[in-house]
Design an enzyme around this catalytic site. Sequence first.
Site, PDB file in Angstrom:
ATOM      1  N   HIS A 231       0.941  -1.321  -0.015  1.00  0.00           N
ATOM      2  CA  HIS A 231      -0.128  -0.150   0.351  1.00  0.00           C
ATOM      3  C   HIS A 231       0.957   1.380  -0.090  1.00  0.00           C
ATOM      4  O   HIS A 231       0.371   2.317  -1.264  1.00  0.00           O
ATOM      5  CB  HIS A 231      -0.683  -0.428   1.068  1.00  0.00           C
ATOM      6  CG  HIS A 231      -1.819   1.289   0.425  1.00  0.00           C
ATOM      7  ND1 HIS A 231      -1.116   2.435   2.374  1.00  0.00           N
ATOM      8  CD2 HIS A 231      -3.129   1.890   1.004  1.00  0.00           C
ATOM      9  CE1 HIS A 231      -2.582   3.188   1.869  1.00  0.00           C
ATOM     10  NE2 HIS A 231      -3.674   3.121   1.018  1.00  0.00           N
ATOM     11  N   GLU A 271      -3.875  -3.679   9.650  1.00  0.00           N
ATOM     12  CA  GLU A 271      -4.533  -3.226   8.543  1.00  0.00           C
ATOM     13  C   GLU A 271      -2.999  -2.071   8.499  1.00  0.00           C
ATOM     14  O   GLU A 271      -3.768  -0.447   8.764  1.00  0.00           O
ATOM     15  CB  GLU A 271      -6.212  -2.419   8.436  1.00  0.00           C
ATOM     16  CG  GLU A 271      -7.414  -3.429   8.303  1.00  0.00           C
ATOM     17  CD  GLU A 271      -8.021  -2.648   8.353  1.00  0.00           C
ATOM     18  OE1 GLU A 271      -8.470  -2.116   7.388  1.00  0.00           O
ATOM     19  OE2 GLU A 271      -9.395  -3.721   8.784  1.00  0.00           O
ATOM     20  N   HIS A 273      -1.252   0.830   6.763  1.00  0.00           N
ATOM     21  CA  HIS A 273      -1.387   1.597   6.133  1.00  0.00           C
ATOM     22  C   HIS A 273       0.006   2.851   5.495  1.00  0.00           C
ATOM     23  O   HIS A 273       0.692   2.131   4.936  1.00  0.00           O
ATOM     24  CB  HIS A 273      -2.536   2.951   6.737  1.00  0.00           C
ATOM     25  CG  HIS A 273      -3.570   2.236   5.442  1.00  0.00           C
ATOM     26  ND1 HIS A 273      -4.271   1.497   4.198  1.00  0.00           N
ATOM     27  CD2 HIS A 273      -5.103   1.256   6.408  1.00  0.00           C
ATOM     28  CE1 HIS A 273      -5.691   0.684   4.656  1.00  0.00           C
ATOM     29  NE2 HIS A 273      -5.663   0.881   6.081  1.00  0.00           N
ATOM     30  N   GLU A 288      -4.743   0.883  10.956  1.00  0.00           N
ATOM     31  CA  GLU A 288      -5.468   1.336  10.894  1.00  0.00           C
ATOM     32  C   GLU A 288      -6.804   0.860  12.287  1.00  0.00           C
ATOM     33  O   GLU A 288      -7.987   1.125  12.284  1.00  0.00           O
ATOM     34  CB  GLU A 288      -6.216   1.195   9.560  1.00  0.00           C
ATOM     35  CG  GLU A 288      -7.366   1.760   9.388  1.00  0.00           C
ATOM     36  CD  GLU A 288      -8.302   2.202   7.764  1.00  0.00           C
ATOM     37  OE1 GLU A 288      -9.766   2.101   7.964  1.00  0.00           O
ATOM     38  OE2 GLU A 288      -7.771   2.096   7.158  1.00  0.00           O
TER      39      GLU A 288
END
Length: 297
Positions: A231, A271, A273, A288
């Site tokens: 990402h 999660e 990021h 996240e």
Amino acid sequence: MPPSDTPAVREILVTDDKAGPYGITAGPDGALWLTLVHSGGIARLTLDGERAVHPLDPSGCRPTVIAPGPDGALWFTRYLDHRIGRITTGGAVTSFAVPTPDSGPFGITAGPDGAMWFAQMNSDRIGRVTGDGQITEFPLPVTGGLPSAITAGPDGALWFTLNQANAVGRITVDGDVVTYPLPTPGAAPVGIASDGDVLWFVEIAAGQVGRVSVDGRIEEFPLPDRAAGPHAIVAACAGECWFTEWRANRVGRVTAGGEINEYELPSPSSEPHGITLGPDGALWVALETGGVARVER
């Protein structure tokens, strides 16, 4: 100094799991600054764990990517109310409306010209904002390209990813644009970073890391786990970049020779990021689910 086989990772809780730390950067004050994409705030975290949260108005503006500016403040994109935000290290917040309606600003970076540059996902434009909030927009030669992340290159230009046009773009400070198609179809590039010599980017759909020279030559390096969902990416030094694997709950490291190592994060489904190089020389990752991870190099 090369990283160990299993770098030490420490997680720090910043907010609850509904706030959503998303973007992260190192500020000029020696602290980490994060966007809280779901709760609508900017958080400050010191290296010793002191936390502060600055709410934004409206709370649904969805702050996304954050970067230090040449003026000593932090600048960030507000994806849902289509504004560029600025916060001082003392917590004073201002924002500026992007002229094009529903532009969806996402990536942002300091340019070589003393301004901030940002990508407009919904309008196929790159924007430039001065310290006093004057915004100029430059249209791109694509339709529906989804310009996403952006960074200053080693050549005095800005480089950005075109997620749905499957390309990497270059724009000069005068607005001249060229795009470079990726070899892998449907790769969906997102994060991009400069290591001082070349540009590195991640392909979230193809599960690869890419490298592009300033003259547009592209190489791609497949991840061991092609479904990892890379990402964001940051350069630790020339020839060494680190990236987040959003779907796989890992961080990865790629060397100049294309060697890739992947490291699990302690909390499942956290999660990951945004990722940044901290003032302490470690990698800091926005999770996240409510925290950050500190990864030793």
